[in-house]
Design an enzyme around this catalytic site. Structure first.
Site, mmCIF file in Angstrom:
data_model
loop_
_atom_site.group_PDB
_atom_site.id
_atom_site.type_symbol
_atom_site.label_atom_id
_atom_site.label_comp_id
_atom_site.label_asym_id
_atom_site.label_seq_id
_atom_site.Cartn_x
_atom_site.Cartn_y
_atom_site.Cartn_z
ATOM 1 N N LYS A 1 7.162 4.403 -5.103
ATOM 2 C CA LYS A 1 7.695 5.618 -5.734
ATOM 3 C C LYS A 1 9.157 5.411 -6.124
ATOM 4 C CE LYS A 1 8.485 8.012 -1.334
ATOM 5 N NZ LYS A 1 7.921 6.934 -0.507
ATOM 6 N N LYS B 1 6.111 -4.564 -7.156
ATOM 7 C CA LYS B 1 5.378 -3.783 -6.149
ATOM 8 C C LYS B 1 5.329 -2.320 -6.572
ATOM 9 C CE LYS B 1 5.980 -2.172 -1.341
ATOM 10 N NZ LYS B 1 6.096 -0.738 -1.407
ATOM 11 N N LYS C 1 18.605 1.458 5.653
ATOM 12 C CA LYS C 1 18.856 2.819 5.145
ATOM 13 C C LYS C 1 20.330 2.990 4.793
ATOM 14 C CE LYS C 1 14.807 5.243 6.284
ATOM 15 N NZ LYS C 1 14.032 5.612 7.467
HETATM 16 P P1 ADP Z 1 6.775 3.660 -1.418
HETATM 17 O O1 ADP Z 1 7.083 2.188 -1.598
HETATM 18 O O2 ADP Z 1 6.085 4.228 -2.608
HETATM 19 O O3 ADP Z 1 7.990 4.457 -0.999
HETATM 20 P P2 ADP Z 1 6.053 3.933 1.327
HETATM 21 O O4 ADP Z 1 7.120 2.957 1.717
HETATM 22 O O5 ADP Z 1 6.255 5.386 1.621
HETATM 23 O O6 ADP Z 1 5.738 3.740 -0.239
HETATM 24 O O7 ADP Z 1 4.698 3.416 1.966
HETATM 25 C C1 ADP Z 1 3.750 4.211 2.635
HETATM 26 C C2 ADP Z 1 2.596 3.296 3.024
HETATM 27 O O8 ADP Z 1 1.944 2.776 1.861
HETATM 28 C C3 ADP Z 1 3.021 2.076 3.840
HETATM 29 O O9 ADP Z 1 2.035 1.833 4.826
HETATM 30 C C4 ADP Z 1 3.054 0.954 2.837
HETATM 31 O O10 ADP Z 1 2.790 -0.307 3.437
HETATM 32 C C5 ADP Z 1 1.959 1.347 1.854
HETATM 33 N N1 ADP Z 1 2.285 0.896 0.501
HETATM 34 C C6 ADP Z 1 3.265 1.386 -0.286
HETATM 35 N N2 ADP Z 1 3.292 0.764 -1.489
HETATM 36 C C7 ADP Z 1 2.288 -0.153 -1.462
HETATM 37 C C8 ADP Z 1 1.790 -1.111 -2.409
HETATM 38 N N3 ADP Z 1 2.333 -1.239 -3.611
HETATM 39 N N4 ADP Z 1 0.751 -1.890 -2.042
HETATM 40 C C9 ADP Z 1 0.190 -1.755 -0.812
HETATM 41 N N5 ADP Z 1 0.602 -0.874 0.126
HETATM 42 C C10 ADP Z 1 1.637 -0.070 -0.185
#
Ligand code: ADP
Ligand code: TRP
Length: 315
Positions: free
Chosen positions: A197, A194, A115
């Site tokens: 967001k 990947k 972070k």
């Molecule tokens: P982001 O990458 O969009 O910020 P988060 O880190 O908030 O997403 O992830 C929230 C949950 O969704 C976690 O459990 C994460 O492992 C899962 N997740 C996020 N992006 C993916 C992806 N592209 N494929 C599979 N699981 C994902």
């Protein structure tokens, strides 16, 4: 009545609109398994406060996190859905753990270092984050904590906090285990990286058909191979391998047709969820959270009564 099921608890970051990567990576695995356990699903708003400074966004995100899980299929009569900040015992117990662990120990946190590397302010809440998460887990005698790989160390911190307390004051806390679903593949985004967001390459989970169409039409394709790999990789989450390959064989080279087929398949999955999401009101969410938080508080208060006696502050 005490349940004979093992207890499962997980925390949701209230962080805005979910995408289909979140669905396949987090919501669906939870929905497929939560009824096997006595399950607790908590919106971790005080963790979000370590980085979020916009009250209106916080409020909206809490509501949309709960709507998302309800719309995706969690039955609130079969899981305790609650809000972390409504159960004050979490912050109270976090303080006690903070008094038991050292600064160098917390400095080992990968999440904290990540972070800071991303430019977040090094506030004390961010630094102590693992002890609030330890409190979240340990207050409920949790057996299993489903999380992504990036949260493995946080569950280790929780075990360590339990051991430190038990050593200092006597056996009170159960050491939890993480449940990391290795079979869950990463869902690629519309640019092939990947889906995330932070990369702005998502297909929204509760977006309108127009939003989905726009995102799918923007999937990056190149004409070097036989099939559009980025379209295919996303499509593979929505169709079994045999019918997927048959479709891509039949429509070889017809990228637009293939994208239209993908839009239909995404719609088939998300349209009923979107309808449910849009039918839920803020009052529905509040009702679920109030009931869940009452139930969680009962358990947390009973645990804190023992903790206070053990540390010697109950007179
Ligand atoms: P982001 O990458 O969009 O910020 P988060 O880190 O908030 O997403 O992830 C929230 C949950 O969704 C976690 O459990 C994460 O492992 C899962 N997740 C996020 N992006 C993916 C992806 N592209 N494929 C599979 N699981 C994902
Ligand atoms: N730190 C977790 C995350 O970023 C969220 C979280 C907070 C959590 N408390 C928890 C997860 C307790 C599981 C159990 O995803």
């Amino acid at each position: 009545m005490a349940s004979s099921k093992k207890r499962l608890l997980t925390g949701l970051q209230p962080s805005g609109q979910l995408h289909i990567g979140n669905y396949f990576g987090a919501l669906k695995p939870f929905i497929d398994s939560y009824e096997e356990y006595e399950s607790f699903l908590m919106v971790v708003d005080y963790h979000a406060l370590t980085t979020l400074r916009k009250p209106e966004e916080m409020r909206e995100n809490i509501i949309s996190a709960v709507k998302s899980y309800l719309a995706a299929g969690v039955d609130p009569s079969k899981a305790v859905i609650f809000q972390q900040s409504q159960v004050q015992e979490h912050t109270e117990l976090a303080w006690i753990f903070e008094c038991l662990v050292t600064v160098p120990f917390l400095e080992l946190s990968h999440a904290y270092k990540d972070k800071l590397a991303k430019g977040h302010e090094a506030n004390a809440g961010l630094f102590n984050y693992p002890m609030l998460m330890a409190a979240d887990i340990l207050l409920y005698d949790t057996d299993i904590v489903p999380v992504g790989e990036d949260q493995r160390q946080h569950v280790e911190y929780a075990r360590e906090a339990a051991a430190k307390f038990n050593n200092a004051f006597g056996e009170v806390f159960k050491e939890p285990k993480e449940m990391i679903n290795k079979a869950v593949a990463i869902v690629p985004g519309i640019d092939g990286k990947k889906m995330s967001k932070s990369y702005k390459n998502t297909i929204p989970l509760f977006g309108s058909k127009d939003d989905i169409t726009k995102a799918v039409m923007a999937i990056v394709t190149d004409s070097s191979g036989e099939r559009p790999e980025n379209v295919y990789a996303i499509h593979a989450k929505f169709k079994d391998a045999v019918s997927l390959d048959a479709l891509y064989e039949e429509k070889k080279g017809k990228y637009k047709d293939l994208k239209e087929a993908l839009i239909e398949d995404v719609e088939r999955l998300v349209a009923p969820m979107r309808e449910k999401y849009n039918s839920l009101t803020e009052d529905d969410v509040k009702r679920v959270l109030n009931e869940g938080s009452d139930r969680a508080r009962e358990i947390a208060q009973a645990k804190m009564k023992v903790v206070r006696e053990k540390v010697g502050v109950s007179l």
